[in-house]
Each structure stands twice: as C-alpha cells, then as structure tokens.
Design an enzyme around this catalytic site. Structure first.
Site: not given
Lengths: 424, 171
Positions: A138, A216, A219, A242, A382
């Site tokens: 991302h 990261d 997700q 999220k 993104c």
C-alpha cells in the site's frame, strides 16, 4: 510457495459463525438503498462497519466521561484517562504485546508507518542504507520510505511477486546477502491480492541479517489471530476503523527497546517531561509519541471493538473468512470473462477479491454493482506499483468480513452478470 | 425513499443507449497520421488514458480532422468520441471555447446546451449527477484544449492530468 508459515496457534476447534446473525449487531447493514434494495456491503477492506456496542461506547463517553486526559485532577479527567489507558491495556492483550506501553496510539496506520520512518529510520539510517519493500505494498508503506530516500539518500528496493501473487522470498534473501539492508517493511496481508505473507518466517530471515522488520498489519489484525510475539516483527502498524472501531485512531506496536531509542515525530503538549523557553525533555514511550490531545472517545470505541472481536473469537472469524474465500473463488469462476487476482489457496488468502472484466473499466463495473445494491471499491486501491504489475491501472475489489454471508457473494455474482449483460 | 428512487433513474441516465453506442463504436478512434496537435490526457486515479489528435487546414487555423485513441471507462470513451464530432471544423479559438463550455456544463457552472450538429451530446447530461465521473467525461476535451494551447505556444506533446476532485481512493 510461501504457505510455509507455521500455524502460530495450535490447531483448535472453531465455532461456526452465523454471519447473518452477526449482521444484526450492525445497525447500518439493516438499511435499504436504491429503491428498496438490500445493502450488500463488500468494502470492509476500506473500512469495516461498526457494531452498536462500539457506537454506544463512544456515545456514552461523551455523555458521561468527556474530559481531557492525563492532566486534570477532577473526576471526569480521571474517567477519561482510565478509558484511554484501559484501551491501551486491552489492545496489548489483544495482539499479545509484551507491555501495554508498547501500544502507541496514532491517528491511523499511515501515521504509524510514518512514525517508524521519521522517528526511527531517520535517526538511525544513513545514505546508502537499504529499505526493502515489495510490489504488493500500500502507498502508506512506500511513500514514507520515499520521503526518507529523498532526504537521506536511503535506497528503497522492492521484492517482486510470483505469478500467484505471493512474495518471491528468494529476492529478499538476495537483498539481505548484500549486507546493506537496515529495514524490511512488508504488509502482512495484501489489500488487493489478499495474500497472507509468512511473517514469522520472514522475521527470522530479517533478524539473521541484523535488520529491523516493520509490518503493515491493516488487513491482518481485523481478520486473523495476530500475536506479535510469535510473529516476531519489530514494529507492527494497523488501524482501528478496519477492525470494527472508529476512524481517527491507529496503532503502532513496537518493541520497547526500539521505542525507547526513537525520537518523537510530533512535538507539543502531553509528550513532554519538562519544557523551558529553549529546550524540552520528553516522556518515556508511548507518551513521547502522543503529542496533543489524543482521540479519546475513539479509544472507548476501540475497547468495545476489541471486546466484540474477542467475544466472537479471531480464530472463528478467520475460519469463516477462509470458507468464504473458497466459496467466493468458486462462484466467481462461473462469471464469464472475469479475471480474479491473487492466490487460489485459501490457506494463504484473506477475504479480498480484486477482479477485472475484459474490456470493461473497473469504474463502470463498480457503478453498475452499486446500482444493484452491491458496494465494492474500484481504482488502484493505493497500490499503483501492484496495478502496474497486474497490467491494469484499476481493478474492482470486493472485500469480506465477519458479517459477510454467502448470500452477499451470491448477490455480487448476480450483479456481475448484470454488468456483463449491460456491456455485452 | 424518494432520493433512492431518483438515484435509480439516474443510473439509467448515466449509461444511456447513445452513450453505449459511442463506447462500442467510437468515432475517429485511432492514431491520426500527420496531425499537428498530438497530446496526451491521463486520469491517474481511474486509469483513463487518451491521446488526442488535431489536423489543421493549410492556414493552420481550423481543425480539419480530430481524433483520439486510448483506453478508459464507458463515459470517457463515449465523451472522447463525441468530442471529435463537436470539434471537427472549428477554428482553434472556437475549439478552445467549446472545451471550456463543455467543462462548465459538466460542472453545473453553465446551462447544458446541446449543439444541433452533435445531438448525441445530450447523453452526457446525466453524468453531471455523478460528480466522481465528471472528470471521465471532461478528460478528452481538456486534453484537446491543452494541445491547442501548446501548439499555439510552438510546442508539441505534453500531458494533461485531469485532477480528481473527489478522491475515492482512501483506504
């Protein structure tokens, strides 16, 4: 193949979720749109919907406890501070951090990544040092490093992908052998391909080479059991919104030994020990990184979100989504001229489905799906370098969560047929 | 409920049959050999990419032929096709003005008027109700105007980037 990631938790029984019952807890999902159509929300990869417990917790905070944190001596200030700090403790349990103080509240995951780049890397990296990213990142895990490259002459290199959308780990090995790598920064789960990367395996490689591993987790934390101790990375960033929580709140988890070495990124109130006209000293982490009045109501919402997820069980959520991956991939196969990206193996795939019709632009697809009541995202998500690799500037993406039922996938497939007919 | 009903109607207004016809069989699509004006347009957020061509008369004042090539969504391609119909035969000054006027119409800054020579343009009026898609419709028009300006300044090439006013890419 990178499904070598050993299951972190021992195999255990999971309890089947009933997503339609779960959806009852989410007031927004009950509405009808576009002249009475059921809302089929398949954009949880962008942001999740919120259960009423989260909305109520924030509402109650403003009704009962609102004050600024840390400084006041009055009853409301004590309540607000307790809510803020209890949320930190709750989050540390949720991801199994070593200490509550390793949880740094940020504005979002993007700020968390920037905090590592500017608070850690800017201080310790020099010209010629390498930062390794990948093709599937991302922009939030690319641009902070680009800024550093511009200012400090740090070199950013990327790991390419196998045809199935997994990382070419042999390229990481080659970069690490070069001896200049100081930081490896990778996503745990791709926001476009859904690929689940073998973080624990990579962490070992990175540490053997003496580098720092930044992950990261945007997700991943909402969808998989995440245990930062067994994953073994050094920094792990994610966002509240999220994972059923509110917008405006993110998390950076970092090893205390590293956080202690870092410079603050933002200066101001809250983060100081002592200030004179010409100089100041800073608090210990995490306070050092939380300048200004923080998002307080949001931490109240976050606590409710974490409670909801723990009550449901992350292993159960993952089991539900894994089943949904198999079902969705199978159903999407029936749609003619539709190309679905990412790994076919549900073991290494989260509930993210980027797809493309031959000769139909993603925005046309998303627009017509919306007309059918099916909310998906279209664009580059993104992740422009990834779309360059896919050979398509934009894709449409459906993404699932714990409230996503097979009926929702059926609605998607039906709506895709409508798209195909309209454009035939 | 009333709003929801209107939205429903609008989607049909967005994808009008005429628009689909231009999308499936765009007019003047393909490279235009010998064009004096050759200019690129890019909408990086959507991935719409067009090249607009203009071939001038002997005096260098009037657009004898206008063409385009590229890839994009249905709105972008259909609008590019209609742009070539609109601009053909116009002087450079008229074409620049027509580009400005089209943009103003699409942004609701001017009344929507359909030129009698290009009745199909009416099909684009529905796009106005979808603000995110307006830039898809205006890309080729803005690109031609920038191409004209570049030509008048003695330059060729150049790239127009149609800025996205509503960023739909937040994650």
């Amino acid at each position: 193949m990178s499904n070598t990631q050993k299951a972190a938790a021992p195999a255990r029984e999971t309890i089947a979720l009933d997503p339609r019952r779960v959806a009852q807890d989410f007031p927004i999902l009950k509405q009808k749109i576009h002249n009475g159509k059921r809302l089929v929300y398949l954009d949880s990869g962008a942001t999740s919907q919120k259960p009423f417990t989260v909305i109520d917790a924030m509402n109650e905070y403003y009704h009962v406890s609102n004050a600024n944190v840390h400084r006041g001596l009055h009853v409301l200030a004590e309540r607000a501070t307790e809510i803020y700090e209890c949320a930190r403790t709750r989050m540390h349990f949720f991801i199994n951090a070593y200490l509550p103080g390793e949880i740094v509240w940020t504005k979002n995951a993007t700020e968390a990544m920037n905090l590592v780049a500017h608070g850690y890397a800017r201080k310790f990296l020099k010209a010629g040092d390498e930062v390794i990213v990948s093709r599937m990142e991302h922009h939030a895990n690319l641009v902070p490093w680009h800024l550093l490259a511009k200012d400090k002459g740090v070199v950013v290199k990327g790991i390419e992908l196998n045809a199935d959308g997994t990382l070419r780990l042999e390229e990481l090995d080659a970069f690490l052998k070069g001896g200049k790598v100081k930081i490896v920064a990778l996503t745990h789960v791709s926001n476009v391909l859904g690929t689940i990367n073998p973080i624990a395996e990579i962490a070992k490689k990175v540490h053997d080479a003496g580098a720092i591993f930044v992950v990261d987790g945007c997700q991943a934390v909402p969808h998989l059991p995440v245990n930062v101790q067994t994953l073994g990375a050094d920094f792990y960033a994610f966002s509240a919104h999220k994972m059923l929580g509110p917008t405006g709140l993110g998390v950076l988890w970092g090893r205390m030994s590293l956080l202690e070495k870092m410079d603050p990124f933002l200066g101001g109130g809250e983060m100081i020990e002592e200030v004179t006209i010409s100089s100041s000293t800073y608090k210990e982490p995490p306070g050092r990184f939380e300048a200004g009045t923080p998002p307080i109501a949001e931490t109240a919402g976050m606590t409710a979100a974490v409670e909801y997820l723990m009550k449901t069980g992350m292993a159960n959520i993952r089991a539900h989504e894994k089943e949904l991956v198999s079902y969705t991939l199978e159903r999407l196969k029936s749609v003619k001229h539709l190309k679905v990206f990412g790994p076919a193996n549900p073991e290494i795939r989260a509930g993210v489905f980027a797809f493309e019709f031959e000769d139909i632009h993603a925005h046309d697809v998303a627009q017509i799906l919306d007309g059918e009541g099916v909310a998906v995202r279209a664009g580059h998500h993104c992740a422009q370098p990834l779309h360059e690799w896919l050979g398509s500037p934009s894709t449409a993406r459906a993404s699932a969560y714990l409230y996503t039922a097979k009926e929702d996938i059926d609605a998607l497939v039906k709506a895709l047929e409508t798209v195909r007919k309209k454009f035939a | 409920m009333q709003d929801a009903h209107n939205e429903e109607k609008n989607l049909d207004q967005l994808y009008r049959d005429v628009l689909f016809e231009h999308y499936r069989r765009p007019h003047h699509k393909g490279e235009l050999a010998g064009a004096e004006i050759v200019t690129k347009g890019n909408n990086p957020v959507c991935g719409d990419k067009v090249t607009v061509y203009g071939k001038l008369d002997a005096q260098g004042e009037r657009l004898e032929e206008v063409g385009f090539d590229g890839k994009g969504c249905a709105i972008c391609i259909a609008s590019s096709s209609m742009m070539t119909e609109t601009m053909r035969g116009k002087t450079l000054a008229e074409a620049s003005a027509a580009s400005d006027k089209f943009k103003a119409m699409m942004r609701n800054e001017a009344a929507f008027e359909v030129p009698p020579e290009v009745p199909d343009l009416e099909a684009l009026e529905g796009v106005k109700k979808f603000p995110v898609r307006v830039k898809c419709a205006t890309l080729a028009w803005t690109t031609l105007k920038n191409g004209i300006l570049a030509y008048q300044a003695g330059k060729t090439g150049g790239e127009t980037v149609e800025a996205c006013e509503t960023n739909t890419e937040k994650e």
